[in-house]
Design a protein around this motif. Structure first.
Motif, short mmCIF file in Angstrom:
data_model
loop_
_atom_site.label_atom_id
_atom_site.label_comp_id
_atom_site.label_asym_id
_atom_site.label_seq_id
_atom_site.Cartn_x
_atom_site.Cartn_y
_atom_site.Cartn_z
N PRO A 323 0.86 -1.20 0.00
CA PRO A 323 0.00 0.00 0.00
C PRO A 323 0.89 1.25 0.00
CG PRO A 323 -0.68 -1.58 1.70
CD PRO A 323 0.69 -1.98 1.23
N ALA A 324 0.65 2.14 -0.93
CA ALA A 324 1.52 3.32 -1.05
C ALA A 324 0.72 4.51 -1.53
CB ALA A 324 2.67 3.03 -2.03
N ILE A 421 4.45 -8.59 -7.36
CA ILE A 421 4.41 -7.43 -6.48
C ILE A 421 3.32 -6.49 -6.97
CG2 ILE A 421 5.69 -5.45 -5.58
CD1 ILE A 421 8.29 -7.02 -6.07
N GLY A 422 2.42 -6.11 -6.06
CA GLY A 422 1.37 -5.16 -6.39
C GLY A 422 1.51 -3.89 -5.57
N ILE A 423 1.43 -2.75 -6.23
CA ILE A 423 1.49 -1.44 -5.57
C ILE A 423 0.13 -0.77 -5.74
CG2 ILE A 423 2.66 0.80 -5.50
CD1 ILE A 423 5.06 -0.56 -6.87
N CYS A 424 -0.46 -0.36 -4.64
CA CYS A 424 -1.83 0.16 -4.72
C CYS A 424 -2.05 1.22 -3.62
CB CYS A 424 -2.85 -0.97 -4.55
SG CYS A 424 -2.58 -1.96 -3.05
N SER A 425 -3.05 2.05 -3.82
CA SER A 425 -3.43 3.02 -2.79
C SER A 425 -4.70 2.53 -2.11
CB SER A 425 -3.66 4.40 -3.43
OG SER A 425 -4.79 4.37 -4.29
N SER A 426 -4.99 3.06 -0.88
CA SER A 426 -4.27 4.13 -0.23
C SER A 426 -3.09 3.58 0.58
CB SER A 426 -5.20 4.89 0.72
OG SER A 426 -5.48 4.11 1.87
N GLY A 427 -2.18 4.50 0.96
CA GLY A 427 -0.99 4.09 1.67
C GLY A 427 -1.25 3.58 3.07
#
Length: 557
Positions: A323-324, A421-427
């Motif tokens: 989460p980012a 690898i998954g990058i998603c919001s919210s942080g």
């Protein structure tokens, strides 16, 4: 010829008093600019870390520094921005593009009719449209009257989907709804989702566009006139691209007020070093991390550990979810993953998936920044030479594909496989897709959640990392939307991506400010206030130290 004697009139006492009174007011009026008290009032970020909005009166002119949205319940004790508050405001100055520093521009401009200039740097102006659209979509502006298509609502309910809610008659989608089919709902924007709606993206874009009409970019290090009696100057601070400190100078009094915005940590590989301090009578400084200190060089070294850990998790077949925040954090994560692949720390063929329309817009802007000569003073030599990351180094999940993930649990289940690898919001995993992924996989022992930023204790991310922060254990379960989830996934947290300076960095900077008389401490949590005041008094024994309360009027020397 003999002059006639002058006839003298006897002045009555009441008339004498009137003449004296008029004389006093005349004298006050002739020097009003220099005699008007200098003051500070906080409409956000006092005893909390969100909602930055500070009103300064200097040489009779009224200036707003930042206009940010609140997180959670932070704003409940602050006075509300209204048309009266905005009366006689000469200018709004924005330090950087985070929503907690620009989100209430929607309130000020669109809802309250502020018509004056909004100043910022060039990179901030480039980032603002995307961030303002997010602020419009997810901000709380009180109860508003939305309209929607009854026919669409009936169709969407049968398939479990939410319906678009509109605010503006000239919306390209809302304008197609016939009067017979148009229905209304009165609620706040955050309540829409619970009621089965979502705020129309075109309406949100319209609000962002209205704000941008008044935005004027200014360069670094060059004073510019913002009102009759006040100039401003931008000093670079390495928090995120375009972020600056703001130095105000009263042209009549000669008094200077320095607003630090968010002081950069120096950890970002994208940004140059902090500009040196200048003289100021008053400094308004952030203190996000309270009195906490850390070794910045050690944090930089932790980035290597982060990359190595990712490589180990991938090789062990783990599903990795990061989460980012969409602005700057996601881009730095992509940078480190790319570095890890170049250095052999992460397998070259590791699939990287980035989820979100806004983050993809921002990724494109970052790539444009690396090719810009106009904005080169805002970036490091390495960033300008090598760029942030190759555009083909990740798979971007946007548009219709992204929408399906919110509507269909089966689509979410297939969206990130083991070894990816998954990058998603919210942080903070408190909304959007990262929240859905937590609900989907928090009970899976082969999934790892890696948090890479500050986690508010009241958010999902805050609850998950609480044990790590306190040196105890991750809780065994968590309640989300009334449902209990067993926590079997691994939870990790890295502090090496923070954009905020720590206590020693800030105080070292302040020691270099000549002529300093008063320090106002803002942008910090309530529990940090008393320790900070004591620490600052010890560090600066001859300087007035104040941590303003919400809405408190502070007279400045």
């Amino acid at each position: 010829m003999q002059e006639k004697p002058i006839k003298r009139f006897k002045v009555k006492p009441t008339f004498q008093i009137l003449l004296i009174t008029l004389l006093i007011f005349s004298l006050l009026g002739s020097c009003s600019s220099s005699s008007t008290p200098e003051s500070y009032v906080g409409y956000g970020a006092d005893h909390c870390v969100s909602g930055s909005l500070h009103i300064i009166t200097l040489d009779g002119d009224k200036i707003i520094l930042d206009a940010g949205s609140f997180y959670g319940e932070d704003g409940k004790s602050f006075p509300q921005i209204d048309q009266k508050t905005l009366t006689d405001v000469s200018a709004i100055i924005i330090s950087h593009a985070h929503i907690d520093h620009i989100g209430r521009l929607i309130t000020s401009v669109v809802k309250m009719g502020y018509k004056g200039p909004i100043y910022c740097t060039g990179p901030t102006k480039e980032l603002m449209p995307t961030m303002l659209k997010m602020a419009s979509k997810y901000g709380d502006f009180g109860k508003e009257t939305f309209f929607f298509s009854k026919r669409s609502q009936d169709e969407n309910r049968s398939s479990g989907k939410n319906t678009a809610a509109h605010l503006y008659a000239d919306c390209p989608y809302g304008s197609q709804i016939s009067p017979k089919n148009k229905k209304y709902i009165i609620c706040s924007s955050p309540d829409l989702e619970d009621l089965g709606y979502y705020f129309c993206s075109a309406c949100a874009q319209k609000e962002a566009n209205e704000v941008m009409k008044q935005v004027i970019q200014q360069p670094l290090h060059l004073p510019f006139q913002i009102s009759k009696n006040v100039t401003a100057e931008f000093l670079l601070t390495p928090h995120l691209p375009g972020s600056v400190m703001v130095l105000l100078k009263g042209e009549v009094s000669g008094h200077k007020i320095l607003y630090t915005g968010d002081v950069g940590s120096g950890l970002s590989p994208f940004l140059p070093s902090q500009d040196p301090p200048q003289s100021a009578d008053v400094v308004i400084t952030e203190a996000t991390y309270g009195t906490s200190t850390c070794d910045i060089e050690e944090l930089k070294a932790q980035r290597e550990n982060f990359r190595i850990k990712l490589g180990e998790l991938v090789q062990n077949g783990k599903r990795i979810i990061i989460p980012a925040f969409v602005l700057d954090r996601s881009q730095q994560i992509l940078y480190e993953i790319n570095q890890g692949k170049l250095k052999g720390e992460i397998p070259q063929d590791t699939p990287i998936k980035v989820f979100g329309n806004s983050v993809e817009e921002l990724n494109e802007i970052y790539l444009d920044f690396s090719n810009s000569t106009e904005y080169s003073p805002y970036f490091s030599a390495g960033f300008l030479e090598n760029g942030p990351f190759p555009h083909d180094s990740y798979l971007s999940i946007t548009g219709t594909t992204l929408s399906k993930l919110f509507d269909d649990p089966e689509e979410r289940r297939r969206s990130i496989s083991y070894g990816e690898i998954g990058i998603c919001s919210s942080g903070m995993a408190d909304n959007s897709l990262s929240l859905e992924f937590v609900k989907q996989w928090i009970s899976d022992p082969d999934t790892v959640f890696i948090f890479v930023g500050y986690q508010d204790p009241e958010t999902i991310g805050g609850e998950l990392v609480e044990g790590l922060e306190k040196g105890t254990h991750t809780p065994s379960s968590i309640i989300i939307d009334g449902n209990s989830y067993q926590i079997k996934a691994d939870i990790l947290k890295y502090n090496c991506f923070s954009g905020h300076a720590e206590f020693n960095q800030i105080t070292n900077f302040l020691h270099g400010v000549d002529g300093l008389k008063t320090i106002l401490i803002v942008h910090t949590d309530q529990e940090n206030v008393d320790p900070l005041i004591q620490a600052y008094k010890k560090e600066f024994p001859s300087i007035n130290i104040v941590a303003p309360q919400a809405g408190q009027l502070i007279a400045l020397p």
